[in-house]
Design a protein around this motif. Structure first.
Motif, PDB file in Angstrom:
ATOM      1  N   LEU A  93     -47.888  11.364  60.721  1.00 30.57           N
ATOM      2  CA  LEU A  93     -46.647  12.082  61.022  1.00 30.57           C
ATOM      3  C   LEU A  93     -46.067  12.747  59.778  1.00 30.57           C
ATOM      4  O   LEU A  93     -45.616  13.899  59.825  1.00 30.57           O
ATOM      5  N   VAL A  94     -46.085  12.040  58.650  1.00 28.31           N
ATOM      6  CA  VAL A  94     -45.566  12.624  57.402  1.00 28.31           C
ATOM      7  C   VAL A  94     -46.408  13.827  56.982  1.00 28.31           C
ATOM      8  O   VAL A  94     -45.869  14.885  56.615  1.00 28.31           O
ATOM      9  N   SER A  95     -47.720  13.688  57.033  1.00 28.77           N
ATOM     10  CA  SER A  95     -48.610  14.798  56.658  1.00 28.77           C
ATOM     11  C   SER A  95     -48.428  15.982  57.598  1.00 28.77           C
ATOM     12  O   SER A  95     -48.438  17.146  57.151  1.00 28.77           O
ATOM     13  N   SER A  96     -48.271  15.709  58.879  1.00 29.36           N
ATOM     14  CA  SER A  96     -48.059  16.786  59.854  1.00 29.36           C
ATOM     15  C   SER A  96     -46.767  17.543  59.563  1.00 29.36           C
ATOM     16  O   SER A  96     -46.725  18.779  59.630  1.00 29.36           O
ATOM     17  N   LEU A  97     -45.699  16.804  59.242  1.00 27.41           N
ATOM     18  CA  LEU A  97     -44.414  17.431  58.924  1.00 27.41           C
ATOM     19  C   LEU A  97     -44.523  18.297  57.670  1.00 27.41           C
ATOM     20  O   LEU A  97     -44.042  19.444  57.638  1.00 27.41           O
ATOM     21  N   ILE A  98     -45.165  17.772  56.637  1.00 28.46           N
ATOM     22  CA  ILE A  98     -45.337  18.540  55.392  1.00 28.46           C
ATOM     23  C   ILE A  98     -46.163  19.792  55.638  1.00 28.46           C
ATOM     24  O   ILE A  98     -45.837  20.883  55.141  1.00 28.46           O
ATOM     25  N   PHE A  99     -47.225  19.666  56.424  1.00 27.62           N
ATOM     26  CA  PHE A  99     -48.072  20.815  56.743  1.00 27.62           C
ATOM     27  C   PHE A  99     -47.260  21.880  57.471  1.00 27.62           C
ATOM     28  O   PHE A  99     -47.370  23.080  57.159  1.00 27.62           O
ATOM     29  N   THR A 100     -46.446  21.462  58.434  1.00 28.61           N
ATOM     30  CA  THR A 100     -45.632  22.408  59.199  1.00 28.61           C
ATOM     31  C   THR A 100     -44.643  23.137  58.301  1.00 28.61           C
ATOM     32  O   THR A 100     -44.470  24.362  58.401  1.00 28.61           O
ATOM     33  N   LEU A 101     -43.990  22.410  57.417  1.00 27.00           N
ATOM     34  CA  LEU A 101     -43.021  23.025  56.506  1.00 27.00           C
ATOM     35  C   LEU A 101     -43.698  24.014  55.552  1.00 27.00           C
ATOM     36  O   LEU A 101     -43.121  25.058  55.210  1.00 27.00           O
ATOM     37  N   LEU A 102     -44.924  23.702  55.133  1.00 27.47           N
ATOM     38  CA  LEU A 102     -45.623  24.559  54.173  1.00 27.47           C
ATOM     39  C   LEU A 102     -46.219  25.806  54.814  1.00 27.47           C
ATOM     40  O   LEU A 102     -46.275  26.869  54.174  1.00 27.47           O
ATOM     41  N   PHE A 103     -46.649  25.704  56.068  1.00 25.94           N
ATOM     42  CA  PHE A 103     -47.427  26.785  56.660  1.00 25.94           C
ATOM     43  C   PHE A 103     -46.690  27.586  57.721  1.00 25.94           C
ATOM     44  O   PHE A 103     -47.203  28.617  58.158  1.00 25.94           O
ATOM     45  N   TYR A 104     -45.496  27.139  58.127  1.00 24.60           N
ATOM     46  CA  TYR A 104     -44.767  27.925  59.138  1.00 24.60           C
ATOM     47  C   TYR A 104     -44.395  29.292  58.570  1.00 24.60           C
ATOM     48  O   TYR A 104     -43.821  29.401  57.494  1.00 24.60           O
ATOM     49  N   ASN A 105     -44.764  30.324  59.296  1.00 27.08           N
ATOM     50  CA  ASN A 105     -44.457  31.709  58.929  1.00 27.08           C
ATOM     51  C   ASN A 105     -45.081  32.107  57.589  1.00 27.08           C
ATOM     52  O   ASN A 105     -44.566  32.967  56.885  1.00 27.08           O
ATOM     53  N   GLU A 106     -46.189  31.456  57.233  1.00 28.46           N
ATOM     54  CA  GLU A 106     -46.874  31.749  55.975  1.00 28.46           C
ATOM     55  C   GLU A 106     -48.366  31.903  56.245  1.00 28.46           C
ATOM     56  O   GLU A 106     -48.891  31.387  57.226  1.00 28.46           O
ATOM     57  N   SER A 107     -49.048  32.639  55.342  1.00 33.00           N
ATOM     58  CA  SER A 107     -50.507  32.663  55.364  1.00 33.00           C
ATOM     59  C   SER A 107     -51.017  31.668  54.332  1.00 33.00           C
ATOM     60  O   SER A 107     -50.240  31.058  53.599  1.00 33.00           O
ATOM     61  N   VAL A 108     -52.335  31.499  54.265  1.00 33.93           N
ATOM     62  CA  VAL A 108     -52.911  30.489  53.373  1.00 33.93           C
ATOM     63  C   VAL A 108     -52.819  30.968  51.926  1.00 33.93           C
ATOM     64  O   VAL A 108     -53.188  32.098  51.604  1.00 33.93           O
ATOM     65  N   GLY A 109     -52.329  30.097  51.059  1.00 34.54           N
ATOM     66  CA  GLY A 109     -52.192  30.423  49.645  1.00 34.54           C
ATOM     67  C   GLY A 109     -51.833  29.179  48.855  1.00 34.54           C
ATOM     68  O   GLY A 109     -52.500  28.139  48.974  1.00 34.54           O
ATOM     69  N   VAL A 110     -50.758  29.280  48.097  1.00 40.00           N
ATOM     70  CA  VAL A 110     -50.297  28.147  47.295  1.00 40.00           C
ATOM     71  C   VAL A 110     -49.993  26.932  48.180  1.00 40.00           C
ATOM     72  O   VAL A 110     -50.153  25.785  47.755  1.00 40.00           O
ATOM     73  N   ASN A 111     -49.569  27.191  49.425  1.00 42.33           N
ATOM     74  CA  ASN A 111     -49.212  26.085  50.332  1.00 42.33           C
ATOM     75  C   ASN A 111     -50.387  25.123  50.568  1.00 42.33           C
ATOM     76  O   ASN A 111     -50.187  23.904  50.634  1.00 42.33           O
ATOM     77  N   LEU A 112     -51.601  25.664  50.680  1.00 36.63           N
ATOM     78  CA  LEU A 112     -52.755  24.779  50.880  1.00 36.63           C
ATOM     79  C   LEU A 112     -53.022  23.941  49.636  1.00 36.63           C
ATOM     80  O   LEU A 112     -53.382  22.762  49.737  1.00 36.63           O
ATOM     81  N   ALA A 113     -52.831  24.534  48.468  1.00 33.85           N
ATOM     82  CA  ALA A 113     -52.996  23.774  47.220  1.00 33.85           C
ATOM     83  C   ALA A 113     -51.973  22.647  47.139  1.00 33.85           C
ATOM     84  O   ALA A 113     -52.299  21.522  46.738  1.00 33.85           O
ATOM     85  N   ILE A 114     -50.723  22.942  47.527  1.00 33.62           N
ATOM     86  CA  ILE A 114     -49.677  21.914  47.527  1.00 33.62           C
ATOM     87  C   ILE A 114     -50.021  20.808  48.515  1.00 33.62           C
ATOM     88  O   ILE A 114     -49.862  19.612  48.215  1.00 33.62           O
ATOM     89  N   PHE A 115     -50.505  21.194  49.692  1.00 39.72           N
ATOM     90  CA  PHE A 115     -50.875  20.199  50.695  1.00 39.72           C
ATOM     91  C   PHE A 115     -52.008  19.316  50.186  1.00 39.72           C
ATOM     92  O   PHE A 115     -52.008  18.101  50.392  1.00 39.72           O
TER      93      PHE A 115
END
Length: 462
Positions: free
Chosen positions: A8-30
């Protein structure tokens, strides 16, 4: 933290990082978040140096992807984090098994997510639970809702307090991202390993267990062990003679025969492909004859000697190809393909060394694969950490080979060197250059989480 909490925590973090975004720094953070969770929650399982190495490579791979954002750095990130998770949670299983397990879980997770009893904790529901639900939630909600409707009809300003605003949320995208994050998190934290993999794990050991039982093991039921040994000796003697003749003709064609410049590239690639296929087949021959009993057969000395000669001659073939590839580079400059030839031939030499060690140390066939998977992984890491496009560009410019504007414009992450060279020589990269500059402009306008940091620090073209 328990598995369902991690999911659940990982899912929430993924949603916050990738909502309305394309793949980039967010995947590195994840990736860094997953690495951090593994290090924090399972640090008691870090019992070997390989754990520390995988933590370092995972962090470096995340940084590499944040910088480049290309497929190779993505592959390095994914493999590093998955290897770290697998090595931490299932340290007894061979790392090579991570590939079929990851593939299998990618499919089965779609159904296992719906089996809530298998991953959600079981809770006992007390008798007064329904009473509390009705008394503390349902009844108050019903009354508040009814009176809200009444008051809304009686006052426009009261109604406006709750209705005169616009929630700028794309619920469809939000749900899709949340589902994707949940799927990936569930697969990562709650993976399933069938019993067959645990049973098969012993077959992937580096050493033979029951040496006595395999000593007289036959490959073909209709051939006695003596006939099979003799067949192997004859085969390897003939193969050694064949490869010796091939080395002579191959080197003559490579270094002495005159080839038209226009056909040199095609001829070189054909010969390299032939060598690559030859090396794969050469290792296959050794694995075929030394998969079992011949490793411990005292009468197989000639077979082992012929096999070592076979390995040595294949090594000479590889060295000849490296020399020719280097000559090719000196004439025409570097390209990605020529660098790839170096990478494969280096892996081929390493493979032959481990094949030689397999024979001398009487190891299983799995020993070779268990070792080579780490060297292939290391090659992927090296490809993701180094800016090869910039290296090719700078080398070619320094030797004035392979500096065609369209070729340089097709290389990745060489933009500063390419721009400076084009400006100095007043060159036009034509469509590839225009396309490359458009990509740079688009990437520089991305939001931070969607960026590749390489483009962020790249100056805009004047």
């Amino acid at each position: 933290m328990k598995k369902h909490q991690l999911i659940l925590v990982s899912s929430l973090i993924f949603t916050l990082l990738f909502y309305n975004e394309s793949v980039g720094v967010n995947l590195a953070i994840f990736g860094l978040v997953l690495t951090g969770i593994i290090c924090y929650c399972f640090q008691d399982r870090f019992t070997s140096r390989s754990h520390l190495v995988l933590v370092i490579t995972s962090i470096l791979s995340c940084i590499a992807f944040a910088w480049y954002g290309d497929f190779v750095s993505f592959l390095a990130l994914a493999l590093s984090v998955i290897f770290l998770q697998f090595k931490t949670q299932e340290s007894n299983l061979k790392i090579i098994q991570v590939f079929p397990i990851a593939f299998l879980n990618g499919i089965t997770s779609l159904g296992r997510m719906l089996m809530f009893t298998q991953w959600l904790p079981k809770r006992e529901i007390k008798n007064d639970f329904a009473k509390k639900l009705i008394a503390y939630f349902i009844i108050p909600t019903v009354f508040v809702g009814l009176f809200f409707i009444i008051y809304a009809f009686g006052s426009d300003h009261f109604s406006a307090l709750f209705t005169d605003y616009y929630l700028d949320v794309n619920f469809f995208q939000l749900i899709l991202i949340a589902l994707l994050g949940f799927y990936l998190s569930f697969t990562f934290w709650n993976y399933w390993i069938p019993e067959a993999f645990s049973d098969y794990n012993s077959m992937m050991d580096n050493d033979f267990k029951d040496k006595q039982s395999i000593r007289n093991q036959r490959t073909f039921s209709f051939l006695d062990i003596d006939f099979e040994r003799k067949s192997g000796e004859i085969t390897l003697v003939l193969l050694n003679a064949l490869i010796l003749a091939f080395i002579v003709t191959y080197n003559y064609e490579q270094f002495f025969e005159v080839v038209e410049k226009s056909k040199l590239s095609a001829a070189t690639h054909e010969r390299v492909n032939a060598v690559i296929f030859s090396i794969i087949m050469a290792v296959g021959v050794i694995l075929f004859y030394f998969k079992g009993g011949f490793n411990f057969d005292e009468k197989a000395k000639n077979l082992k000697r012929s096999s070592k000669i076979w390995i040595f001659l294949n090594g000479i073939l590889i060295l000849s190809t490296i020399i020719k590839n280097s000559e090719y580079v000196s004439f025409f400059g570097l390209t990605y393909k020529r660098l790839g030839v170096y990478a494969f031939l280096t892996l081929a030499i390493i493979g032959l060394v481990f094949t030689f060690l397999k024979i001398t140390k009487q190891k299983t066939n799995a020993y070779l694969f268990n070792q080579m998977v780490w060297y292939c992984y290391g090659t992927i890491l090296l490809c993701s950490y180094v800016n090869w496009g910039n290296l090719v560009t700078n080398y070619n410019i320094s030797v004035n080979k392979g500096v065609e504007p369209t070729f340089l414009s097709d290389l990745n992450f060489n933009d500063e060197a390419r721009r400076d060279y084009f400006k100095l020589k007043n060159l036009d990269g034509q469509y590839p250059e225009v396309s490359r500059e458009e990509i740079i402009s688009e990437r520089q306008n991305d939001s931070f989480l969607s960026k590749a940091l390489y483009y962020e620090l790249l100056s805009k073209k004047k």
